[in-house]
Design a protein around this motif. Structure first.
Motif, PDB file in Angstrom:
ATOM      1  N   ALA A 129      -3.006  -1.783  50.588  1.00 48.00           N
ATOM      2  CA  ALA A 129      -3.905  -2.757  51.219  1.00 48.00           C
ATOM      3  C   ALA A 129      -3.518  -2.958  52.683  1.00 48.00           C
ATOM      4  O   ALA A 129      -4.392  -3.005  53.561  1.00 48.00           O
ATOM      5  N   LYS A 130      -2.222  -3.053  52.962  1.00 51.92           N
ATOM      6  CA  LYS A 130      -1.774  -3.226  54.357  1.00 51.92           C
ATOM      7  C   LYS A 130      -2.172  -2.030  55.217  1.00 51.92           C
ATOM      8  O   LYS A 130      -2.583  -2.201  56.366  1.00 51.92           O
ATOM      9  N   PHE A 161      -9.810  -4.426  46.753  1.00 50.39           N
ATOM     10  CA  PHE A 161      -9.479  -3.865  45.441  1.00 50.39           C
ATOM     11  C   PHE A 161      -7.961  -3.798  45.247  1.00 50.39           C
ATOM     12  O   PHE A 161      -7.439  -4.225  44.219  1.00 50.39           O
ATOM     13  N   TYR A 162      -7.244  -3.266  46.234  1.00 46.33           N
ATOM     14  CA  TYR A 162      -5.787  -3.148  46.114  1.00 46.33           C
ATOM     15  C   TYR A 162      -5.135  -4.520  45.973  1.00 46.33           C
ATOM     16  O   TYR A 162      -4.227  -4.708  45.161  1.00 46.33           O
ATOM     17  N   ALA A 163      -5.600  -5.464  46.768  1.00 45.72           N
ATOM     18  CA  ALA A 163      -5.025  -6.813  46.702  1.00 45.72           C
ATOM     19  C   ALA A 163      -5.294  -7.452  45.336  1.00 45.72           C
ATOM     20  O   ALA A 163      -4.416  -8.102  44.767  1.00 45.72           O
ATOM     21  N   GLU A 164      -6.487  -7.259  44.816  1.00 47.16           N
ATOM     22  CA  GLU A 164      -6.819  -7.815  43.492  1.00 47.16           C
ATOM     23  C   GLU A 164      -5.983  -7.170  42.386  1.00 47.16           C
ATOM     24  O   GLU A 164      -5.555  -7.845  41.446  1.00 47.16           O
ATOM     25  N   ASP A 219       0.564 -13.601  50.456  1.00 45.23           N
ATOM     26  CA  ASP A 219       0.480 -13.207  51.865  1.00 45.23           C
ATOM     27  C   ASP A 219      -0.700 -12.275  52.127  1.00 45.23           C
ATOM     28  O   ASP A 219      -1.454 -12.472  53.073  1.00 45.23           O
ATOM     29  N   ILE A 220      -0.868 -11.259  51.274  1.00 40.79           N
ATOM     30  CA  ILE A 220      -1.950 -10.291  51.516  1.00 40.79           C
ATOM     31  C   ILE A 220      -3.306 -10.962  51.303  1.00 40.79           C
ATOM     32  O   ILE A 220      -4.263 -10.684  52.031  1.00 40.79           O
ATOM     33  N   GLN A 271      -2.649  -8.706  42.529  1.00 46.39           N
ATOM     34  CA  GLN A 271      -2.735 -10.063  42.008  1.00 46.39           C
ATOM     35  C   GLN A 271      -2.757 -10.074  40.486  1.00 46.39           C
ATOM     36  O   GLN A 271      -2.167 -10.959  39.857  1.00 46.39           O
ATOM     37  N   LYS A 272      -3.397  -9.085  39.871  1.00 42.35           N
ATOM     38  CA  LYS A 272      -3.405  -8.996  38.409  1.00 42.35           C
ATOM     39  C   LYS A 272      -2.004  -8.746  37.863  1.00 42.35           C
ATOM     40  O   LYS A 272      -1.656  -9.226  36.786  1.00 42.35           O
TER      41      LYS A 272
END
Length: 200
Positions: free
Chosen positions: A122-123, A151-154, A168-169, A157-158
């Motif tokens: 994601a970064k 998508f990557y952040a979610e 942070d993200i 998070q899962k």
């Protein structure tokens, strides 16, 4: 007849033993080389890290930790390659899954390793988005990067919803939203419309 049978069984067992030794004793990465590469990364010596990580990957191209750190070296190195970084993080993630979710980095738990692969991917996308926004790129050109970042952040998070890296993200993505809303829009006159002749 019995002697011949014993001979063949002995030869067969010898061959099986030899193959087993080759399989289980196959060359592995010299862990001191990987630790050296990891140390370069931790000290932000990205050029040295890249050289050491490439050496590790020549010995074992399936080392998820080496791909993870190579992604960081591409993302933060002087020649700045966020697209390649994203690819390395996704490769690390794929290898992690194929290797029964074994962390590629000794100091990371498997759960943390998986989460960080998504966070770093994601970064890498956010760095690309930031660059393109600063050059005035139209929002339409950023659509896939934005979707992938979310998508990557979610996914991260899962895996670990309360991790500080996830918070942070998500905060960075939240801050990026107004910039995306104010990004230049491509006017219909500037759009490229494909005609049947152009698709040949």
């Amino acid at each position: 007849m019995l002697a011949r049978y014993v001979f063949y069984v002995t030869v067969l067992l010898g061959v099986v033993f030899y193959i087993a030794v080759l399989y289980f004793e196959r060359p592995t990465v010299d862990e001191s080389l990987f630790r050296e590469a990891e140390l370069y990364c931790l000290n932000q010596q990205w050029n040295d890290a890249r050289a050491a990580l490439r050496a590790v990957l020549r010995e074992n191209p399936y080392h998820p930790g080496a791909h993870f750190y190579l992604g960081r070296a591409y993302m933060f190195g002087s020649d700045f390659r966020p697209i390649m970084a994203e690819g390395e993080f996704l490769t690390a993630l794929s290898l992690f899954r194929k290797q029964n979710r074994q962390s590629g980095i000794e100091r990371f738990t498997p759960k943390y390793f998986e989460m960080m692969c998504y966070i770093e991917a994601a970064k890498a996308n956010l760095i690309q988005i930031d660059y393109y926004l600063s050059t005035g790129a139209p929002l339409a050109a950023l659509q896939n990067l934005v979707q992938d970042s979310f998508f990557y952040a979610e996914q991260a998070q899962k895996i670990s919803p309360n991790a500080p890296e996830v918070r942070d993200i998500m905060a960075i993505l939240g801050q990026m939203r107004p910039r995306l809303e104010n990004a230049p829009r491509q006017s219909p006159a500037d759009s490229v419309v494909l005609t049947p002749e152009m698709t040949v």
